[in-house]
Design a protein around this motif. Structure first.
Motif, short mmCIF file in Angstrom:
data_model
loop_
_atom_site.label_atom_id
_atom_site.label_comp_id
_atom_site.label_asym_id
_atom_site.label_seq_id
_atom_site.Cartn_x
_atom_site.Cartn_y
_atom_site.Cartn_z
N ILE A 197 1.06 -1.17 -0.32
CA ILE A 197 0.27 0.28 0.32
C ILE A 197 1.08 0.76 0.24
CG2 ILE A 197 -2.07 0.83 1.06
CD1 ILE A 197 -2.49 -1.73 0.19
N VAL A 198 1.91 1.21 0.34
CA VAL A 198 2.89 2.72 0.82
C VAL A 198 4.28 2.31 1.19
CG1 VAL A 198 3.95 4.74 2.23
CG2 VAL A 198 1.29 4.20 2.71
N ASN A 199 4.95 2.66 0.38
CA ASN A 199 6.41 2.13 0.08
C ASN A 199 7.22 3.83 -0.20
OD1 ASN A 199 8.53 0.10 -0.17
ND2 ASN A 199 9.24 1.27 -1.47
N TRP A 200 8.19 4.11 0.65
CA TRP A 200 8.98 5.09 0.16
C TRP A 200 10.78 3.79 0.46
CZ3 TRP A 200 12.15 7.46 4.13
CH2 TRP A 200 12.93 8.50 3.85
N GLU A 201 11.74 4.70 0.01
CA GLU A 201 12.92 4.05 0.10
C GLU A 201 14.29 5.27 0.18
OE1 GLU A 201 14.17 0.89 -1.77
OE2 GLU A 201 12.01 -0.47 -1.84
N SER A 202 14.55 5.55 1.00
CA SER A 202 15.72 6.99 0.32
C SER A 202 17.25 6.23 1.63
CB SER A 202 15.09 8.38 0.74
OG SER A 202 16.32 8.87 0.76
N SER A 203 18.42 6.58 1.45
CA SER A 203 18.92 6.99 2.27
C SER A 203 19.55 7.89 3.28
CB SER A 203 20.79 6.23 1.40
OG SER A 203 20.75 7.21 0.76
N LYS A 204 20.46 7.69 3.97
CA LYS A 204 20.81 9.13 4.55
C LYS A 204 22.37 8.78 4.87
CE LYS A 204 19.27 7.37 9.42
NZ LYS A 204 18.77 7.93 10.25
N ASN A 205 23.01 10.30 5.43
CA ASN A 205 24.50 9.62 5.47
C ASN A 205 25.03 9.67 6.56
OD1 ASN A 205 27.56 11.07 5.35
ND2 ASN A 205 27.54 11.30 3.27
N ILE A 264 13.21 12.46 13.90
CA ILE A 264 13.69 11.87 12.79
C ILE A 264 14.09 12.50 11.49
CG2 ILE A 264 12.01 11.92 10.38
CD1 ILE A 264 9.63 11.56 11.59
N VAL A 265 15.16 12.09 11.20
CA VAL A 265 16.80 12.43 10.18
C VAL A 265 15.93 12.02 8.82
CG1 VAL A 265 18.27 12.87 9.86
CG2 VAL A 265 17.99 12.93 12.11
N MET A 266 15.25 12.63 7.75
CA MET A 266 15.09 12.03 6.34
C MET A 266 16.46 12.97 5.39
SD MET A 266 11.55 11.54 6.51
CE MET A 266 11.46 11.23 4.48
N GLY A 267 16.91 10.76 4.95
CA GLY A 267 17.71 11.35 4.14
C GLY A 267 17.36 12.18 2.79
#
Length: 510
Positions: free
Chosen positions: A155-163, A256-259
């Motif tokens: 239903i929901v999907n979000w993929e990312s990365s942070k340094n 929260i820390v968003m990448g």
């Protein structure tokens, strides 16, 4: 919510009603709003929309308690616009394979996914999913109506990365079906929080079985003040965890820390409907009016208990018209209610919300004391006690009486003079005539004259049969007509007489 209305339909009935010897005959007429001709654009409306009423015509009914854009709304996708399902928020569509379905719980449309790819959006800078760095509270909310509810449907999907100190850390927000329930996985979203298993992953599991072909309301919510991360179904908490240093409410809250900004995907692997997707910059909060029973059953009331209201624009009739009754074609189920109000006046430009005063009236009952050149109608609709049923109004019929228009003089003559013209006529045979207006101008049928010393056209000649206009230009032709005004009100003017003309001249010896 969308409110789409058509032009007003007018229906005149040529009946004549006697109202006394002193005023001759008055004409009974009708104005029809709605019905076959459709509804007009309203001057004001709140919490109402159109639906299908009696005989298949458009009706006005309560709008469902759908999401509305407010200061906390980061994204709102309501599927009401088939070209762009995003209703509010600074997001762009990256791809959209969802179709529009009219089988919606809220408003008129929902998104339909057939497991061939869903809807992906990208946030602009400043949005929750379009920015890097520290973020505060949020919630992701939506209505869901699956066709299958099979394991693995996403239903929901979000993929990312942070340094983090020179090392890229994978991030994830994922919601999918497992055993007929929705489960959430959140990975490495929070600063310095390793999760219950030390791998940075958080799992929130649903306890309610999601029934196919049935709507349910879902929310993933995080409160940065308390550290509470929870998953709710129909307003009831299914799973909860404290994102704190010790996993308890007295621990230090993690932020929260968003990448790197990346696409947010909805229904990429899913068969069914979805509606009213909303991302908020605050934790989930049920409406103030929501009862515990309603929350457990549906997550929110379908219709707001305060109801809705619409009011027409001022409807022009004629000076001194009398509104006799208002008749509504409507459907009023048990425990619902519809109330009507009317007001009138001769000049609506100084009207306010409360002036002239609204007068409550009942459908089909005689109305007293409402008269003037303009009528206005307001209607309030109220749902049942559970907020589950709405009344509707398909048509409104206004029955009113117009004061008679006095007949003009049958004979009019014009005699030219030196810079003047004298008009003479016979009294009107109509006993409602109280006096006469003289219309004048320099072109046939155009009575726009302004040069006469007696005033611009039309000139009120009073109750006489002869009148001289002076200050006219010699050698120029002028055209004239005479109309009677009503003894009841000099603003009520009848039709014009036949046209006459004269050319003022300076004659020898005069």
């Amino acid at each position: 919510m969308k409110k789409i209305f058509k032009k007003t339909a007018f229906l005149a009935v040529g009946l004549l009603l006697a109202v006394g010897n002193s005023v001759g005959f008055a004409e009974a007429k009708q104005i029809v709003l709605g019905g076959k001709g459709g509804w007009p654009d309203f001057q004001y409306s709140e919490n109402v929309t159109t639906g299908k009423g009696r005989f298949g015509y458009d009706c006005v009914e309560l709008a469902t308690n759908s999401f509305v854009f407010d200061d906390y709304t980061d994204l709102l996708i309501d599927f009401e616009n088939p070209v762009n399902p995003i209703s509010a928020g600074y997001y762009d569509i990256a791809s959209n394979n969802l179709k529009i379905s009219s089988d919606s719980l809220l408003e008129k449309s929902a998104g339909l996914s057939r497991n061939i790819g869903g809807l992906s959006v990208t946030g602009k800078p400043g949005t929750f999913f379009g920015s890097e760095g520290l973020m505060g509270s949020f919630s992701i909310e939506f209505w869901l109506c699956p066709s299958l509810a099979e394991n693995g449907e996403v239903i929901v999907n979000w993929e990312s990365s942070k340094n983090v100190r020179g090392r890229l850390i994978y991030q994830l927000i994922n919601c999918l079906f497992d055993g007929g329930k929705l489960n959430w996985t959140i990975a490495n979203l929070f600063d310095s929080y390793a999760g219950p298993n030390g791998d940075g992953e958080i799992h929130l599991k649903g306890s309610s079985t999601i029934i196919p072909d049935s709507w349910s309301y879902h929310a993933l919510s995080y409160d940065c003040e308390t550290g509470i991360l929870e998953y709710l179904v129909n307003g009831i908490t299914e799973d909860i965890i404290y994102i704190t240093s010790n996993g308890k409410e007295d621990g230090q809250v993690s932020l929260i820390v968003m990448g790197t900004p990346s696409e947010l995907e909805f229904c990429n692997e899913y068969t069914g409907k979805i509606d009213e997707i909303r991302i908020l910059r605050r934790p989930y909060s049920p409406p103030d009016y929501q009862s515990a029973e309603a929350a457990g059953a549906l997550g929110r009331m379908l219709y707001q208990p305060a109801g809705g209201r619409f009011q027409t624009r001022p409807i022009v009739v004629s000076t001194g018209s009398v509104l006799n009754s208002l008749t509504a074609e409507m459907n009023v189920p048990a425990q619902t209610e519809v109330s009507f109000f009317v007001r009138s006046g001769d000049n609506f430009f100084n009207w306010t919300d409360s002036y002239p005063e609204w007068k409550p009236v009942e459908s089909g009952k005689k109305i007293d004391g409402v008269n003037g050149m303009y009528f206005q109608v307001a209607c309030e609709l109220y749902p049942d006690g559970n907020g589950a049923v709405t009344p509707s109004v398909t048509q409104l019929t206004l029955d009113f009486t117009e004061l008679p228009l006095p007949l003009p003089p049958f004979t009019v003559k014009a005699e030219a003079g030196n810079g003047s013209v004298t008009l003479k006529w016979n009294y009107s045979v109509d006993d409602t005539a109280g006096g006469y207006y003289i219309y004048y101008g320099n072109r046939p049928g155009e009575y726009l004259g302004r040069v006469a010393l007696e005033g611009p056209s039309p000139v009120n000649a009073g109750n006489t049969t002869s009148y001289t206009l002076t200050g006219l230009e010699n050698g120029k032709i002028y055209y004239f007509a005479v109309a009677s005004w009503s003894s009841l009100d000099d603003r009520i003017t009848g039709p014009l007489s036949r046209e006459v003309f004269a050319r003022p001249l300076q004659r020898l010896g005069k």
